[in-house]
Design a protein around this motif. Structure first.
Motif, PDB file in Angstrom:
ATOM      1  N   THR A 188      -6.871  11.485  42.296  1.00 38.95           N
ATOM      2  CA  THR A 188      -5.716  11.672  41.412  1.00 38.95           C
ATOM      3  C   THR A 188      -4.850  12.802  41.956  1.00 38.95           C
ATOM      4  OG1 THR A 188      -6.983  10.942  39.495  1.00 38.95           O
ATOM      5  CG2 THR A 188      -4.967  12.183  39.067  1.00 38.95           C
ATOM      6  N   GLN A 236       7.145   7.642  37.651  1.00 38.22           N
ATOM      7  CA  GLN A 236       6.126   6.847  36.994  1.00 38.22           C
ATOM      8  C   GLN A 236       6.398   5.364  37.223  1.00 38.22           C
ATOM      9  OE1 GLN A 236       5.659   7.849  32.889  1.00 38.22           O
ATOM     10  NE2 GLN A 236       3.478   7.382  32.950  1.00 38.22           N
ATOM     11  N   SER A 253       5.420   4.560  40.819  1.00 37.31           N
ATOM     12  CA  SER A 253       4.114   5.100  41.196  1.00 37.31           C
ATOM     13  C   SER A 253       3.348   4.199  42.170  1.00 37.31           C
ATOM     14  CB  SER A 253       3.266   5.409  39.970  1.00 37.31           C
ATOM     15  OG  SER A 253       2.994   4.236  39.252  1.00 37.31           O
ATOM     16  N   ASP A 254       3.389   2.882  41.998  1.00 40.11           N
ATOM     17  CA  ASP A 254       2.660   2.006  42.924  1.00 40.11           C
ATOM     18  C   ASP A 254       3.201   2.130  44.346  1.00 40.11           C
ATOM     19  OD1 ASP A 254       0.993   1.087  40.909  1.00 40.11           O
ATOM     20  OD2 ASP A 254       2.263  -0.650  40.452  1.00 40.11           O
ATOM     21  N   ILE A 302       2.233   5.639  45.724  1.00 38.42           N
ATOM     22  CA  ILE A 302       0.827   5.694  46.134  1.00 38.42           C
ATOM     23  C   ILE A 302       0.652   4.992  47.479  1.00 38.42           C
ATOM     24  CG2 ILE A 302      -1.487   4.816  45.594  1.00 38.42           C
ATOM     25  CD1 ILE A 302      -0.803   5.322  42.618  1.00 38.42           C
ATOM     26  N   ARG A 340      -4.396   7.335  41.867  1.00 41.82           N
ATOM     27  CA  ARG A 340      -3.604   7.516  40.645  1.00 41.82           C
ATOM     28  C   ARG A 340      -2.695   8.721  40.807  1.00 41.82           C
ATOM     29  NH1 ARG A 340      -8.448   6.626  39.911  1.00 41.82           N
ATOM     30  NH2 ARG A 340      -9.155   8.739  39.631  1.00 41.82           N
ATOM     31  N   ARG A 360      -0.610  11.696  38.504  1.00 39.18           N
ATOM     32  CA  ARG A 360      -0.502  12.377  37.217  1.00 39.18           C
ATOM     33  C   ARG A 360       0.711  13.279  37.317  1.00 39.18           C
ATOM     34  NH1 ARG A 360      -2.851  17.447  35.597  1.00 39.18           N
ATOM     35  NH2 ARG A 360      -2.728  17.603  33.355  1.00 39.18           N
TER      36      ARG A 360
END
Length: 143
Positions: free
Chosen positions: A53, A67, A70-71, A74, A88, A90
């Motif tokens: 995370t 947000q 986010s995919d 990442i 993940r 945060r």
């Protein structure tokens, strides 16, 4: 004395440094602006990476935008590192996120030579010694 390869010596040297932080984590922190781009780097700062995370400090409403992305973010981070490091994200609010404080430059201490070395020829050594003498005298005067 026997010759040893550099690869045999490196683990003993790098282990103390890597005990605190994984090299891939350091890469994410140091290359953050390249990973997310200058626009997002100006308002975000990665703060910690634990158990897959990544915690990202965000200034303003950028957390909502990230947000939604986010995919893709990442995937970009993991591609940059070459391994599945982040699972993940945060987001935390921090008004100071992304603001890079430039390190203060030390004031140039080039005072006029208080002590002179006329017997020396003009050289970088002479100017360095005169500068050192001037600084020592300034420090003594401050006390």
């Amino acid at each position: 004395m026997t010759a040893r390869s550099l690869g045999a010596l490196l683990p003993a040297i790098t282990e103390p440094a890597f005990r605190r932080r994984n090299p891939a984590t350091v890469q994410v922190f140091s290359d953050w602006a390249d990973i997310v781009g200058p626009a997002h780097a100006a308002v975000t700062t990665p703060s910690k990476l634990t158990a897959g995370t990544l915690t990202i400090a965000c200034a303003g409403p950028v957390a909502m935008e990230l947000q939604h992305l986010s995919d893709a973010l990442i995937a970009r981070i993991n591609t940059w590192c070459g391994q599945a490091l982040v699972a993940r994200l945060r987001f935390v609010q921090d008004p100071k996120a992304g603001i890079r404080v430039a390190p203060k430059k030390a004031p140039s201490l080039r005072p006029a030579p208080i002590c002179s070395l006329p017997e020396m020829e003009d050289s970088p050594l002479r100017s360095a010694l005169e500068s050192l003498g001037a600084r020592i005298l300034q420090e003594k005067q401050k006390r």
